[in-house]
Design an enzyme around this catalytic site. Structure first.
Site, mmCIF file in Angstrom:
data_model
loop_
_atom_site.group_PDB
_atom_site.id
_atom_site.type_symbol
_atom_site.label_atom_id
_atom_site.label_comp_id
_atom_site.label_asym_id
_atom_site.label_seq_id
_atom_site.Cartn_x
_atom_site.Cartn_y
_atom_site.Cartn_z
ATOM 1 N N HIS A 204 0.880 -1.171 0.000
ATOM 2 C CA HIS A 204 0.000 0.000 0.000
ATOM 3 C C HIS A 204 0.915 1.218 0.000
ATOM 4 O O HIS A 204 1.856 1.287 0.787
ATOM 5 C CB HIS A 204 -0.881 -0.022 1.255
ATOM 6 C CG HIS A 204 -2.017 0.943 1.189
ATOM 7 N ND1 HIS A 204 -1.832 2.303 1.156
ATOM 8 C CD2 HIS A 204 -3.354 0.743 1.153
ATOM 9 C CE1 HIS A 204 -3.017 2.894 1.095
ATOM 10 N NE2 HIS A 204 -3.953 1.966 1.087
ATOM 11 N N ARG B 146 -6.053 9.558 -1.607
ATOM 12 C CA ARG B 146 -5.597 9.858 -2.975
ATOM 13 C C ARG B 146 -6.788 9.925 -3.921
ATOM 14 O O ARG B 146 -6.817 10.745 -4.827
ATOM 15 C CB ARG B 146 -4.586 8.809 -3.439
ATOM 16 C CG ARG B 146 -3.235 8.952 -2.753
ATOM 17 C CD ARG B 146 -2.240 7.911 -3.241
ATOM 18 N NE ARG B 146 -2.629 6.569 -2.865
ATOM 19 C CZ ARG B 146 -2.919 5.591 -3.717
ATOM 20 N NH1 ARG B 146 -2.826 5.796 -5.012
ATOM 21 N NH2 ARG B 146 -3.266 4.404 -3.288
#
Ligand SMILES: Cc1cc2nc3c(=O)[nH]c(=O)nc-3n(C[C@H](O)[C@H](O)[C@H](O)COP(=O)(O)OP(=O)(O)OC[C@H]3O[C@@H](n4cnc5c(N)ncnc54)[C@H](O)[C@@H]3O)c2cc1C
Length: 576
Positions: free
Chosen positions: A236, A258
Site C-alpha cells: 500500500h 488519494r
C-alpha cells in the site's frame, strides 16, 4: 492433548470465517460448527481494520462487466477469470445481505442511495463505506450474528497443523495450541475452512494485524497443497511513517485520500507522480508504491525517510469531516492530516497469492476449503482497493454453503494420522528443548527477516537480490532454530508464539522469493529491474508453488482466458 469433534471447523474469524459460519449454519442448521481463532472472535484479523470500503457495482452507470474488467486489467490479466466473475457478481448479493440481513449501516447520499466513493484503479466510483472505518461496522454486525447462533467458539486457539486422515488423502481435523494454557488440542472435523487471512508481516513496514503470520499458508504448504501467485505481494503506497519507536509506523492511510485528490510530495514539497503515471496519485497501488520507492532510492526523502501526503488544498474542514478516523490516527502520531503534511512510506499490505482453489472454495485436499486472503487467484497481480473485503465476504459465504453440502454428501469423521500429529508437536516443541540463548535472539531474527524481505524481495527486485534473499532466509532460520525459550511456562507464552510466527513467515517468505525468481517479467505488484517488461499478455502464466524434496517447486501455468482475452473487453466500445 484435549480432543473435540465438530462437523465443520472454521479457522479464523475475519470476513471469510464469519460469513462461512453464518452461511453453513443457514444451509444446515443441524450441523455442529466451530470457529477457532488465534485472537478473540470479532476483535482480530484485518477485516476489522478495513478503512476505505467495499467494491460493488450498485449505481446506475456501473455494471458487473465494468467491475470485472477493472479487476482483470488491474490484475494484469493474471486473475482466474471465473473466480473474478464470481467476486463481482456475488458482491451485489453480499452487500444487500450485509445491509438488510446483518444490519450494517453504510453511508448514504441525500437521495437515500448508498454512497460510493472513488478508489484508485477503478473506472467508476464503486466503493461502499461507513466513513473510513468500514471494517468495524462489518465485523461487529457479523460477530453479533455468530454470537446469537449455536456456533461454538475456540478463542485464542492457534492452529498449527492441518491433520490428514490416516492412509487417505482427506482432511481429518486440525491440531491447535490453546494459547491460554499452552496445551495441545486436536479438533476432528468433517470439513475444515482455512480462513486465516495470509498477512505479509515479514516486511519492515506492514499493515496487517499482529495475529497474522501466514500460518494458514504455511500449513497448506506442509500438507502438500499448491499456492499460486505468491510473488504478488501488494504494498500500500501510504503507510504512516512516524519513526521506528512506534507500531503506528506502517499502519495504513487509506486510498480514499488519494482518491479524493490528495497529493504526494517529495522532500522539496513538490509533486512527483507525473514522472511515473498519467493518472498521477490515482494510479494503482503498485505504480504509486514503486514511484515512492524510487523517490526514496534517489534520496528525496522526509526526515523519517519517506515522502509526504498533503490534503490541505482540499480544505482542512472538509478533510477532517470526510476522513475523521485518519485525521485522528495521524494526530496521535503528531501529524496534521487535514491542514499539514504527513510522512508516508509504502507498506506491505496484502497477499494476492494463496492456496489454489475452485469457485466453490474446495481445494485439492478433500474436505479442506479455503476463502479470503488465504485463497489465491482472484486478484492476479494486483488487488484493487475495495476488492479485499468483497473477496473475503463473498467467498466466505460460498465456502459455508459448500462445506454444508460436502458434509451432507461425503462428510465423515476420519481417523487422524497420529504420526503427523506427533511430528507437528515435535516441531512446535523445538524451542523448549534448546538451551536458552542470549536474550533477544528471536527479536534479532525478526529484525533480520524484516530487513531482508524489504531490501531484496520488496517493491523492486532482481535475480541477484532474490538469490541472496534465499540464502539469507536459510541463515535466519538456522539462528531461529538454535534459539531456546527462557520461560518454559506455556500459558500465554508469547515468545513461543513469536517463534512459531517467525517459522511460518520464513517458510512463506521462501516461497515468495522462489516465485519472484521464477517470474521473469514485471506485472502489477511484481517488478523485476532485470526484466522490466510485462511480456506478451496472450502468453500470461501464473506461478504455482509447492514444497518438494526439501525445496520449493515452481511451475508456470498458463492463465485460462475463459471470459475475455487480452485486447478484448466485456464492455462495448462506447461504454469503455
Ligand atoms: C489496515 C487495513 C486496511 C484495509 N482496508 C481495506 C479496504 O478498505 N477495502 C478492502 O477491500 N480491503 C481492505 N483491507 C484488506 C482486507 O482487510 C482483507 O482483504 C480481508 O479483510 C481479509 O479477510 P480474511 O477473512 O481473509 O482475513 P482476516 O480478516 O485477516 O481474518 C483472519 C483470521 O484468522 C485468524 N488466524 C490467523 N492465524 C491463525 C491461526 N494460526 N489459527 C487460528 N486463527 C488464525 C486471525 O486471528 C483472524 O481472526 C485492509 C487491510 C488492512 C490491514
Amino acid at each position: 492433548m484435549r480432543e473435540h469433534a465438530t462437523d465443520i471447523l472454521i479457522l479464523g474469524s475475519g470476513g471469510a470465517g464469519l460469513f462461512a459460519a453464518l452461511h453453513a449454519h443457514q444451509a444446515a442448521p443441524g450441523l455442529s460448527i466451530t470457529v477457532a481463532v488465534k485472537g478473540l472472535l470479532g476483535k482480530c484479523g484485518c477485516t476489522r481494520m478495513v478503512q476505505g470500503g467495499y467494491n460493488v457495482a450498485l449505481a446506475a452507470g456501473d455494471s458487473i462487466e465494468r467491475h470485472f474488467m477493472d479487476t482483470i486489467e488491474g490484475g494484469k490479466w493474471l486473475p482466474d477469470q471465473d473466480l473474478a466473475w464470481k467476486l463481482v457478481t456475488l458482491a451485489i448479493e453480499r452487500i444487500h445481505e450485509l445491509e438488510n440481513e446483518l444490519g450494517c449501516f453504510f453511508d448514504r447520499n441525500p437521495d437515500g442511495t448508498v454512497h460510493q466513493k472513488a478508489f484508485a484503479g477503478q473506472t467508476f466510483d464503486r466503493t461502499v463505506h461507513k466513513g473510513d472505518l468500514t471494517g468495524i461496522e462489518i465485523i461487529n454486525r457479523l460477530a453479533e450474528q455468530v454470537w446469537a447462533r449455536d456456533i461454538k467458539r475456540l478463542e485464542e486457539h492457534r492452529a498449527v497443523e492441518l491433520v490428514k486422515a490416516r492412509g487417505e488423502e482427506a482432511v481429518s481435523g486440525v491440531l491447535f495450541v490453546d494459547m491460554r494454557s499452552g496445551e495441545y488440542v486436536l479438533v476432528r472435523a468433517k470439513a475444515v475452512l482455512l480462513a486465516t487471512g495470509g498477512g505479509p508481516t515479514m516486511y519492515r513496514y506492514h499493515t496487517p494485524s499482529g495475529d497474522k503470520s501466514c500460518d494458514g499458508l504455511a500449513m497448506a504448504l506442509r500438507t502438500g497443497l499448491r499456492l499460486r501467485d505468491m510473488e504478488m505481494v501488494q504494498f500500500h503506497p501510504t503507510g504512516l511513517l512516524a519513526g521506528a519507536h512506534t507500531r503506528m509506523t506502517g499502519t495504513v492511510l487509506e486510498e480514499g485520500l488519494r482518491g479524493a485528490g490528495g497529493w504526494l510530495l517529495d522532500a522539496n514539497r513538490e509533486r512527483f507522480m507525473h514522472k511515473y503515471d498519467p493518472k498521477l496519485e490515482r494510479a494503482t497501488r503498485d505504480i504509486v508504491s514503486r514511484a515512492i520507492f524510487s523517490e526514496m532510492r534517489a534520496g528525496r526523502v522526509t526526515p523519517n525517510g519517506g515522502v509526504y501526503i498533503s490534503m490541505a488544498h482540499l480544505g482542512p474542514e472538509k478533510v477532517a469531516k470526510a476522513f475523521k478516523g485518519m485525521v485522528e490516527r495521524c494526530a496521535d502520531s503528531g501529524f496534521d492530516l487535514a491542514g499539514g503534511l504527513v510522512e508516508v512510506v509504502p507498506t506491505a499490505h496484502y497477499m494476492m497469492g494463496g492456496v489454489e482453489f475452485a469457485p466453490d472454495c474446495s481445494t485439492a485436499l478433500p474436505g479442506l476449503f479455503v476463502a479470503g486472503e488465504d485463497a489465491g487467484g482472484v486478484h492476479g497481480a494486483n488487488r484493487l482497493g475495495g476488492n479485499g473485503v468483497a473477496n473475503s465476504t463473498v467467498f466466505g459465504g460460498v465456502a459455508g454453503e459448500s462445506m454444508a453440502a460436502w458434509v451432507a454428501a461425503e462428510g465423515a469423521l476420519r481417523e487422524p494420522d497420529r504420526g503427523q500429529i506427533d511430528a507437528a508437536q515435535a516441531r512446535c516443541e523445538r524451542p523448549f528443548a534448546k538451551k536458552a540463548v542470549a536474550h533477544g535472539a528471536i527479536e534479532s531474527a525478526r529484525e533480520a527477516l524484516y530487513e531482508l524481505m524489504w531490501d531484496k524481495v520488496g517493491i523492486i527486485r532482481d535475480a541477484a537480490g532474490l538469490r541472496a534473499a534465499l540464502a539469507g532466509l536459510d541463515a535466519i532460520e538456522t539462528d531461529l532454530d538454535a534459539a531456546g525459550l527462557a520461560d518454559h511456562n506455556r500459558a500465554f507464552n508469547l515468545t513461543w508464539h513469536d517463534w512459531m510466527n517467525l517459522k511460518s513467515l520464513i517458510e512463506v517468505s521462501r516461497v515468495i522469493a522462489h516465485a519472484a525468481l521464477a517470474r521473469e517479467d514485471s506485472r502489477g505488484a511484481h517488478f523485476r529491474e532485470d526484466y522490466p517488461e510485462a511480456g506478451p499478455l496472450e502468453a500470461s502464466a501464473y506461478t504455482s508453488a509447492a514444497l518438494a524434496g526439501g525445496g520449493v517447486d515452481i511451475a508456470m501455468r498458463p492463465v485460462a482466458f475463459t471470459r475475455v482475452r487480452p485486447g478484448e473487453s466485456l464492455l462495448s466500445a462506447a461504454r469503455r
